[in-house]
Design a protein around this motif. Structure first.
Motif, PDB file in Angstrom:
ATOM      1  N   ARG A 178       0.861  -1.181   0.000  1.00 37.37           N
ATOM      2  CA  ARG A 178       0.000   0.000   0.000  1.00 37.37           C
ATOM      3  C   ARG A 178       0.898   1.232   0.000  1.00 37.37           C
ATOM      4  NH1 ARG A 178      -4.319  -1.091   4.661  1.00 37.37           N
ATOM      5  NH2 ARG A 178      -2.502  -1.890   5.763  1.00 37.37           N
ATOM      6  N   THR A 179       0.777   2.089  -1.012  1.00 40.58           N
ATOM      7  CA  THR A 179       1.723   3.198  -1.153  1.00 40.58           C
ATOM      8  C   THR A 179       1.183   4.522  -0.606  1.00 40.58           C
ATOM      9  OG1 THR A 179       0.932   3.713  -3.356  1.00 40.58           O
ATOM     10  CG2 THR A 179       2.786   2.196  -3.217  1.00 40.58           C
ATOM     11  N   LEU A 180      -0.096   4.813  -0.853  1.00 45.44           N
ATOM     12  CA  LEU A 180      -0.644   6.103  -0.440  1.00 45.44           C
ATOM     13  C   LEU A 180      -2.068   5.933   0.061  1.00 45.44           C
ATOM     14  CD1 LEU A 180       0.314   8.242  -3.581  1.00 45.44           C
ATOM     15  CD2 LEU A 180       1.414   8.420  -1.340  1.00 45.44           C
ATOM     16  N   SER A 181      -2.458   6.814   0.983  1.00 49.61           N
ATOM     17  CA  SER A 181      -3.865   6.934   1.378  1.00 49.61           C
ATOM     18  C   SER A 181      -4.313   8.338   1.013  1.00 49.61           C
ATOM     19  CB  SER A 181      -4.012   6.786   2.897  1.00 49.61           C
ATOM     20  OG  SER A 181      -4.032   5.448   3.287  1.00 49.61           O
ATOM     21  N   VAL A 182      -5.357   8.433   0.217  1.00 49.05           N
ATOM     22  CA  VAL A 182      -5.877   9.738  -0.179  1.00 49.05           C
ATOM     23  C   VAL A 182      -7.231   9.910   0.515  1.00 49.05           C
ATOM     24  CG1 VAL A 182      -6.548  11.186  -2.124  1.00 49.05           C
ATOM     25  CG2 VAL A 182      -4.753   9.454  -2.421  1.00 49.05           C
ATOM     26  N   VAL A 183      -7.354  10.980   1.310  1.00 52.35           N
ATOM     27  CA  VAL A 183      -8.579  11.164   2.090  1.00 52.35           C
ATOM     28  C   VAL A 183      -9.321  12.399   1.601  1.00 52.35           C
ATOM     29  CG1 VAL A 183      -9.561  11.226   4.424  1.00 52.35           C
ATOM     30  CG2 VAL A 183      -7.278  10.265   4.068  1.00 52.35           C
ATOM     31  N   GLY A 184     -10.624  12.240   1.356  1.00 52.06           N
ATOM     32  CA  GLY A 184     -11.465  13.374   0.980  1.00 52.06           C
ATOM     33  C   GLY A 184     -12.439  13.671   2.109  1.00 52.06           C
ATOM     34  N   PHE A 185     -12.764  14.953   2.300  1.00 53.17           N
ATOM     35  CA  PHE A 185     -13.714  15.345   3.347  1.00 53.17           C
ATOM     36  C   PHE A 185     -14.884  16.063   2.685  1.00 53.17           C
ATOM     37  CE2 PHE A 185      -9.342  15.613   4.814  1.00 53.17           C
ATOM     38  CZ  PHE A 185      -9.360  14.668   5.842  1.00 53.17           C
ATOM     39  N   GLY A 186     -16.094  15.831   3.197  1.00 49.82           N
ATOM     40  CA  GLY A 186     -17.241  16.499   2.596  1.00 49.82           C
ATOM     41  C   GLY A 186     -18.414  16.543   3.540  1.00 49.82           C
ATOM     42  N   THR A 187     -19.390  17.381   3.193  1.00 47.42           N
ATOM     43  CA  THR A 187     -20.567  17.457   4.059  1.00 47.42           C
ATOM     44  C   THR A 187     -21.404  16.185   3.908  1.00 47.42           C
ATOM     45  OG1 THR A 187     -21.611  18.722   2.325  1.00 47.42           O
ATOM     46  CG2 THR A 187     -20.771  19.980   4.182  1.00 47.42           C
ATOM     47  N   THR A 188     -21.228  15.480   2.800  1.00 45.29           N
ATOM     48  CA  THR A 188     -21.867  14.176   2.635  1.00 45.29           C
ATOM     49  C   THR A 188     -20.779  13.179   2.258  1.00 45.29           C
ATOM     50  OG1 THR A 188     -22.172  14.490   0.273  1.00 45.29           O
ATOM     51  CG2 THR A 188     -23.989  15.216   1.696  1.00 45.29           C
ATOM     52  N   CYS A 189     -21.115  11.903   2.350  1.00 46.18           N
ATOM     53  CA  CYS A 189     -20.147  10.877   1.984  1.00 46.18           C
ATOM     54  C   CYS A 189     -19.828  10.976   0.483  1.00 46.18           C
ATOM     55  CB  CYS A 189     -20.705   9.509   2.353  1.00 46.18           C
ATOM     56  SG  CYS A 189     -19.487   8.207   2.193  1.00 46.18           S
ATOM     57  N   ASP A 190     -20.850  11.297  -0.318  1.00 48.42           N
ATOM     58  CA  ASP A 190     -20.630  11.433  -1.766  1.00 48.42           C
ATOM     59  C   ASP A 190     -19.610  12.514  -2.067  1.00 48.42           C
ATOM     60  OD1 ASP A 190     -22.239   9.434  -2.605  1.00 48.42           O
ATOM     61  OD2 ASP A 190     -24.016  10.702  -2.957  1.00 48.42           O
ATOM     62  N   GLU A 191     -19.757  13.647  -1.367  1.00 50.59           N
ATOM     63  CA  GLU A 191     -18.823  14.746  -1.600  1.00 50.59           C
ATOM     64  C   GLU A 191     -17.408  14.329  -1.173  1.00 50.59           C
ATOM     65  OE1 GLU A 191     -19.179  19.478  -1.070  1.00 50.59           O
ATOM     66  OE2 GLU A 191     -19.144  18.391   0.821  1.00 50.59           O
ATOM     67  N   ALA A 192     -17.322  13.630  -0.035  1.00 45.88           N
ATOM     68  CA  ALA A 192     -16.014  13.182   0.457  1.00 45.88           C
ATOM     69  C   ALA A 192     -15.357  12.251  -0.553  1.00 45.88           C
ATOM     70  CB  ALA A 192     -16.178  12.485   1.810  1.00 45.88           C
ATOM     71  N   ARG A 193     -16.137  11.320  -1.089  1.00 43.01           N
ATOM     72  CA  ARG A 193     -15.544  10.362  -2.032  1.00 43.01           C
ATOM     73  C   ARG A 193     -15.194  11.018  -3.362  1.00 43.01           C
ATOM     74  NH1 ARG A 193     -18.580   7.901  -5.702  1.00 43.01           N
ATOM     75  NH2 ARG A 193     -17.176   6.137  -5.707  1.00 43.01           N
ATOM     76  N   GLU A 194     -16.029  11.960  -3.802  1.00 42.22           N
ATOM     77  CA  GLU A 194     -15.713  12.660  -5.058  1.00 42.22           C
ATOM     78  C   GLU A 194     -14.389  13.415  -4.949  1.00 42.22           C
ATOM     79  OE1 GLU A 194     -19.174  15.006  -6.070  1.00 42.22           O
ATOM     80  OE2 GLU A 194     -20.304  13.119  -6.324  1.00 42.22           O
ATOM     81  N   ARG A 195     -14.193  14.066  -3.805  1.00 46.29           N
ATOM     82  CA  ARG A 195     -12.943  14.809  -3.614  1.00 46.29           C
ATOM     83  C   ARG A 195     -11.760  13.851  -3.555  1.00 46.29           C
ATOM     84  NH1 ARG A 195     -15.130  19.290   0.664  1.00 46.29           N
ATOM     85  NH2 ARG A 195     -15.727  20.818  -0.912  1.00 46.29           N
ATOM     86  N   ALA A 196     -11.947  12.753  -2.831  1.00 46.09           N
ATOM     87  CA  ALA A 196     -10.845  11.784  -2.722  1.00 46.09           C
ATOM     88  C   ALA A 196     -10.462  11.277  -4.107  1.00 46.09           C
ATOM     89  CB  ALA A 196     -11.251  10.626  -1.807  1.00 46.09           C
ATOM     90  N   TYR A 197     -11.455  10.908  -4.934  1.00 47.63           N
ATOM     91  CA  TYR A 197     -11.140  10.349  -6.258  1.00 47.63           C
ATOM     92  C   TYR A 197     -10.584  11.406  -7.218  1.00 47.63           C
ATOM     93  CZ  TYR A 197     -12.753   5.717  -5.094  1.00 47.63           C
ATOM     94  OH  TYR A 197     -12.854   4.464  -4.520  1.00 47.63           O
ATOM     95  N   GLN A 198     -10.984  12.675  -6.996  1.00 46.44           N
ATOM     96  CA  GLN A 198     -10.404  13.748  -7.810  1.00 46.44           C
ATOM     97  C   GLN A 198      -8.882  13.775  -7.599  1.00 46.44           C
ATOM     98  OE1 GLN A 198     -12.434  17.433  -6.901  1.00 46.44           O
ATOM     99  NE2 GLN A 198     -11.136  18.572  -8.334  1.00 46.44           N
ATOM    100  N   ALA A 199      -8.464  13.629  -6.339  1.00 42.76           N
ATOM    101  CA  ALA A 199      -7.017  13.608  -6.048  1.00 42.76           C
ATOM    102  C   ALA A 199      -6.392  12.296  -6.520  1.00 42.76           C
ATOM    103  CB  ALA A 199      -6.795  13.821  -4.558  1.00 42.76           C
ATOM    104  N   VAL A 200      -7.082  11.179  -6.280  1.00 41.52           N
ATOM    105  CA  VAL A 200      -6.558   9.861  -6.694  1.00 41.52           C
ATOM    106  C   VAL A 200      -6.266   9.874  -8.202  1.00 41.52           C
ATOM    107  CG1 VAL A 200      -7.239   7.441  -7.065  1.00 41.52           C
ATOM    108  CG2 VAL A 200      -7.619   8.513  -4.834  1.00 41.52           C
ATOM    109  N   ASP A 201      -7.163  10.491  -8.980  1.00 44.87           N
ATOM    110  CA  ASP A 201      -7.031  10.469 -10.435  1.00 44.87           C
ATOM    111  C   ASP A 201      -5.879  11.335 -10.947  1.00 44.87           C
ATOM    112  OD1 ASP A 201      -9.048   8.678 -10.587  1.00 44.87           O
ATOM    113  OD2 ASP A 201     -10.631  10.142 -11.002  1.00 44.87           O
TER     114      ASP A 201
END
Ligand code: AMP
Ligand code: GLY
Length: 421
Positions: free
Chosen positions: A383-406
């Motif tokens: 496991r090389t990296l953990s990318v964490v997203g934060f949001g007012t909803t879980c959807d927002e948190a995951r969208e932010r995380a995947y934006q960075a992951v991508d």
């Protein structure tokens, strides 16, 4: 205060990062750390389980408090050594860390203290276990007794899979004890309790994603992602879990003369039907540390001072801290190397991190990363990296995380796309 964090994964990066933001912390040291941790803390090139060298370094650098991340350091007895040497440390003694390092011991304590868990039997001989498997049939869960980095558990769904599981358990895994237990269904939740030997304080509940591929397919891993707070349990259920699955264990350990100080992580199976909860909740296992990747999703949400909590756990503060949490949800996505978990490839370039760190509402923690001879960032393990997203909803948190992951590139990388769905 000067704090030493022991370990070098994304969990330890998150611990060091959160502590560095505490106004009472003057310096964070980390051994052995990693290139990400090196940007926020002083890293010391000492192996996680080299207890003597860790204690020498703690004294030399006048460390006020140490915090242990990985189970290997606990099993090596780092807490015993620091306590004997008079350096405050957060983590259980070796005798208390048995709750994680021996599944048979954990089952015995659960039995004695009435903790709800799967029915089980312990076997020391292959022939007896073979007879048991034949009599019980599938599904059945077989677990090697000792620490095996998540590789010692076999969830056997079909009878023809028993032979391969037994071959692995008594072959490469060299299990001298095997726990055979009832197969449970439901969803998994990780409830972690901060303990001072007597009392427990629950952290915000999280859940991780153990299988390699989307839709919970593929082999088990150390964890490919996590969400906090987990929507899978309610506040009332968390209180029930504390009362039924944490408090009795603290009492039993204290009565044995080995009080549990540290993070007690209860891995739980939670029935899906509300009518079966909370009474149908079962403990699958205990870990005696913060979870990885759960910690990366939990700790950034802690808005109160983490030092107060650690001081209480280490017996340096009497007053029980009141934890406060940011209202946001966090979603942590793990980027693993090609070939993880079977045979992770090392030495591939990791690129795009500078851009990824610019994505608002995210945090990036390093795990197995290193530098090549030119100083470029490369993969150095599973496991090389953990990318964490934060949001007012879980959807927002995951969208932010995947934006960075991508924005991050690693050849042949493995990352799930369904964290938080
Ligand atoms: P453990 O290391 O004991 O948590 O087991 C690793 C994983 O195996 C768990 O996270 C579950 O996904 C699965 N597992 C363990 N015990 C059981 C059980 N009794 N029934 C169903 N799945 C289990
Ligand atoms: N995420 C599971 C563990 O830390 O063991």
């Amino acid at each position: 205060m000067r704090i030493l964090v022991i370990g070098g994964g994304a969990r330890e990066h998150a611990i060091a990062w959160r502590l560095a933001a505490s106004h009472r912390v003057t310096e964070v040291l980390c051994a052995p750390g990693n290139p990400g941790i090196a940007s926020i803390a002083r890293v010391l090139p000492i192996a996680t389980a080299d207890c003597e060298a860790l204690l020498r370094a703690a004294r030399e650098h006048k460390v006020d408090l140490a915090v242990v991340g990985p189970e290997a350091a606990l099993e090596a007895g780092v807490v015993d050594l620091f306590e004997a040497g008079g350096v405050p440390i957060v983590g259980p003694l070796k005798a208390a860390a048995l709750l994680e390092s021996s599944k048979a011991f954990a089952k015995e304590i659960m039995g004695q203290s009435g903790v709800p868990t799967a029915r089980y039997e312990v076997f020391t001989e292959r022939a007896a276990l073979e007879r048991h498997c034949a009599a019980q049939g599938a599904p059945l869960v077989l677990k090697a007794d000792g620490l095996a980095s998540g590789k010692g558990v076999f969830v056997v769904h079909e009878e023809r899979e028993f032979a391969a599981a037994l071959d692995a358990l008594f072959g490469p895994l060299r299990a001298d004890k095997v726990v055979a237990e009832e197969f449970l269904t439901g969803v998994e939740v990780s409830c972690i309790f901060a303990c001072n030997g007597i009392e427990a304080i629950p952290l915000a509940p999280a859940h991780d994603y153990k299988r390699l591929r989307d839709g919970d397919q593929g082999p088990n891993t150390g964890g490919m992602g996590a969400v906090c707070p987990s929507p899978r349990i309610t506040e009332t259920e968390l209180a029930w879990i504390q009362e039924r699955c944490a408090a009795p264990v603290l009492q039993a350990m204290s009565e044995r003369g080995t009080p549990f100080r540290g993070f007690l992580y209860a891995g739980l199976m939670v029935p899906v039907a509300a009518a079966d909860r909370p009474h149908g909740i079962r403990v699958l296992e205990y870990n005696t540390r913060l979870g990885d990747p759960e910690c990366q999703a939990i700790l950034p949400r802690l808005s109160s001072d983490p030092l107060e909590l650690l001081e209480w756990m280490a017996g340096m503060r009497r007053e029980k801290p009141r934890l406060q949490w940011r209202p946001e949800t966090s979603a942590c996505v793990v980027i693993a190397s090609d070939g993880y978990p079977e045979a992770p490839k090392k030495g591939d370039l990791l690129e795009g991190l500078e851009l990824a760190t610019l994505v608002p509402g995210t945090a990036l923690f390093h795990a197995a990363t290193g530098r090549d001879s030119r100083g470029s960032l490369i993969s150095a393990g599973g496991r090389t990296l953990s990318v964490v997203g934060f949001g007012t909803t879980c959807d927002e948190a995951r969208e932010r995380a995947y934006q960075a992951v991508d924005l991050i590139q690693l050849k042949g990388r493995r990352a799930r796309r369904d964290i938080g769905l």
